[in-house]
Design an enzyme around this catalytic site. Structure first.
Site, PDB file in Angstrom:
ATOM      1  N   LYS A  50       0.861  -1.187   0.000  1.00 34.56           N
ATOM      2  CA  LYS A  50       0.000   0.000   0.000  1.00 34.56           C
ATOM      3  C   LYS A  50       0.892   1.230   0.000  1.00 34.56           C
ATOM      4  CE  LYS A  50      -4.501   0.716   0.217  1.00 34.56           C
ATOM      5  NZ  LYS A  50      -5.521  -0.187  -0.357  1.00 34.56           N
ATOM      6  N   THR A  61     -15.699  -4.450  -7.745  1.00 33.02           N
ATOM      7  CA  THR A  61     -15.781  -4.694  -6.304  1.00 33.02           C
ATOM      8  C   THR A  61     -17.225  -4.997  -5.924  1.00 33.02           C
ATOM      9  OG1 THR A  61     -13.931  -3.185  -5.958  1.00 33.02           O
ATOM     10  CG2 THR A  61     -15.251  -3.726  -4.022  1.00 33.02           C
ATOM     11  N   GLY A 111     -21.174   0.830  -3.177  1.00 34.59           N
ATOM     12  CA  GLY A 111     -22.566   0.631  -2.774  1.00 34.59           C
ATOM     13  C   GLY A 111     -23.542   1.051  -3.876  1.00 34.59           C
ATOM     14  N   ASN A 133     -13.349  -1.630   4.058  1.00 32.81           N
ATOM     15  CA  ASN A 133     -12.122  -2.232   4.566  1.00 32.81           C
ATOM     16  C   ASN A 133     -12.097  -2.181   6.085  1.00 32.81           C
ATOM     17  OD1 ASN A 133     -10.425  -3.080   2.386  1.00 32.81           O
ATOM     18  ND2 ASN A 133     -10.267  -0.942   1.780  1.00 32.81           N
TER      19      ASN A 133
END
Ligand code: NAD
Length: 353
Positions: free
Chosen positions: A79, A152, A187, A263
């Site tokens: 990351k 995702t 979402g 996450n």
């Protein structure tokens, strides 16, 4: 503090640059390359202190290792964090990103990156000017795969279907009440997929524009943000913030399962036990939200097609979750514990090989 944080991390290398022209800190945490080149997004934001940026980079890089290792994918975890200084001038963004790209390129393929909080596919176009070929998710106009959010979301849908398959022996989401917390990039892409599956979808949001769109134009039932966690539903899908499941919120839940993209949903590892004690099935976040990372590596590293990427997500996410649920039931542990064990087994196998 630095000593204990690094010791707990157990990663491979940490690259730290002070970007002198802007005053930003650039941190690239490479947690593991045991299974393959390390991949992970670039987060760009302000932090109260460099220690906070460092902790974020280290914690998230380990999460990326688990995300790839648990289903057995051939990538390592990393990351990057760009910590912007106070009063950072937006006019300096482009040159900062170009300098960051040079640092990525200097790692010569040990580290591949894409967007994360605070960066977009447009930013990846800029970073790729100096960091190519190690930059994922450039815009389609620039030859990249663009926004990973829809992939995702597809992975989250797959995860929910696996939850239903485990709980009810039938993967169908038809008539299941699903609460989507956060109708943003993921979402917002998940909601229409759920509607198409015949689920009874409800959502919570704090952004007025998104509330108006999904409630008034799409016609989805809206639940105020403060009531979301107490909603009686089959599946709660946290798709907004991390840390939503802890000792204060878990007693309020009235769902049968949790499966969402956010996450680090668990405040701590003990919260997995708290969920189990309440009879709530928890689908580990880093498996449920792996679809974006899986699709991008498929499309941009292995020459895959969008259909092939979706097939891969459907196969890997379902198989990994069903196996975790089965191991958890058989051994009386949490799915989170089973996921960690699977990741460790794959990592250990790579070392032995
Ligand atoms: P986003 O910022 O586009 O969407 C988050 C949404 O949550 C926003 O619309 C925001 O208004 C809303 N929100 C914030 N606080 C809320 C609250 N208290 N209640 C309800 N809604 C609230 O982010 P995203 O890209 O959709 O990502 C969502 C989560 O999934 C994040 O935790 C992210 O790290 C994780 N994730 C995203 C991806 C991806 O491909 N985008 C991949 C893996 C993980």
């Amino acid at each position: 503090m630095f000593d204990s944080v690094l010791r707990d991390w157990e990663g491979e290398s940490l690259v730290i640059h002070r970007d002198v022209p802007s005053g930003a800190w650039i941190l690239i945490a490479i947690h593991s390359t045991r299974l393959g080149p390390a991949a992970g997004g670039t987060r760009m934001k302000q932090y109260p202190a460099v220690e906070d940026a460092l902790c974020d980079a280290l914690r998230l890089s380990k999460g990326m290792t688990l995300k790839f290792a648990a289903p057995g994918l051939p990538y390592g975890g990393a990351k990057a964090v760009i910590m912007l200084p106070d009063g950072f001038e937006p006019g300096g963004r482009r040159e900062l990103l170009r300098r960051y790209g040079e640092h990525v390129k200097a790692l010569r393929g040990v580290f591949y990156t894409g967007p994360d909080f605070g960066t977009t596919p447009n930013d990846m176009d800029v970073i790729a000017e100096t960091g190519s070929p190690y930059i994922f998710c450039r815009t389609p106009e620039a030859g990249g795969a663009g926004d990973p959010g829809p992939y995702t979301a597809f992975g989250v849908l797959t995860g929910m279907r696996a939850v239903c398959e485990h709980l009810h022996g039938d993967a169908s989401l038809a008539s299941r009440r699903v609460l989507v917390q956060g109708a943003g990039d993921v979402g917002g892409a998940l909601i229409p997929l759920l509607v198409a599956e015949g689920a009874q979808v409800v959502f919570s949001e704090v952004d007025d524009r998104l509330i108006r769109y999904f409630r008034d134009e799409v016609g989805v039932e809206f639940v105020p943000a403060e009531d979301a966690l107490g909603d009686e539903c089959d599946i709660l899908a946290p798709c907004a913030l991390g840390g939503v499941l802890d000792e204060t919120t878990i007693p309020r839940l009235r769902c049968a399962a949790v499966a969402g993209s956010a996450n680090n949903q668990l405040g701590s590892r003990e919260d997995a036990e708290r969920l189990r004690a309440r009879g709530i099935l928890y689908a580990p976040d880093y498996i449920v939200n792996a679809g974006g990372a899986m699709a991008i590596t498929s499309l941009e590293m292995r020459g895959g097609t969008p259909e092939g990427a979706r097939d891969e997500i459907a196969t890997y996410v379902r198989r990994a979750l069903l196996r975790m649920f089965e191991v958890a039931d058989r051994e009386g542990i949490t799915p989170d514990g089973a996921a960690l064990r699977m990741a460790e087994e794959h990592l250990a196998g790579a070392v032995a090989a």
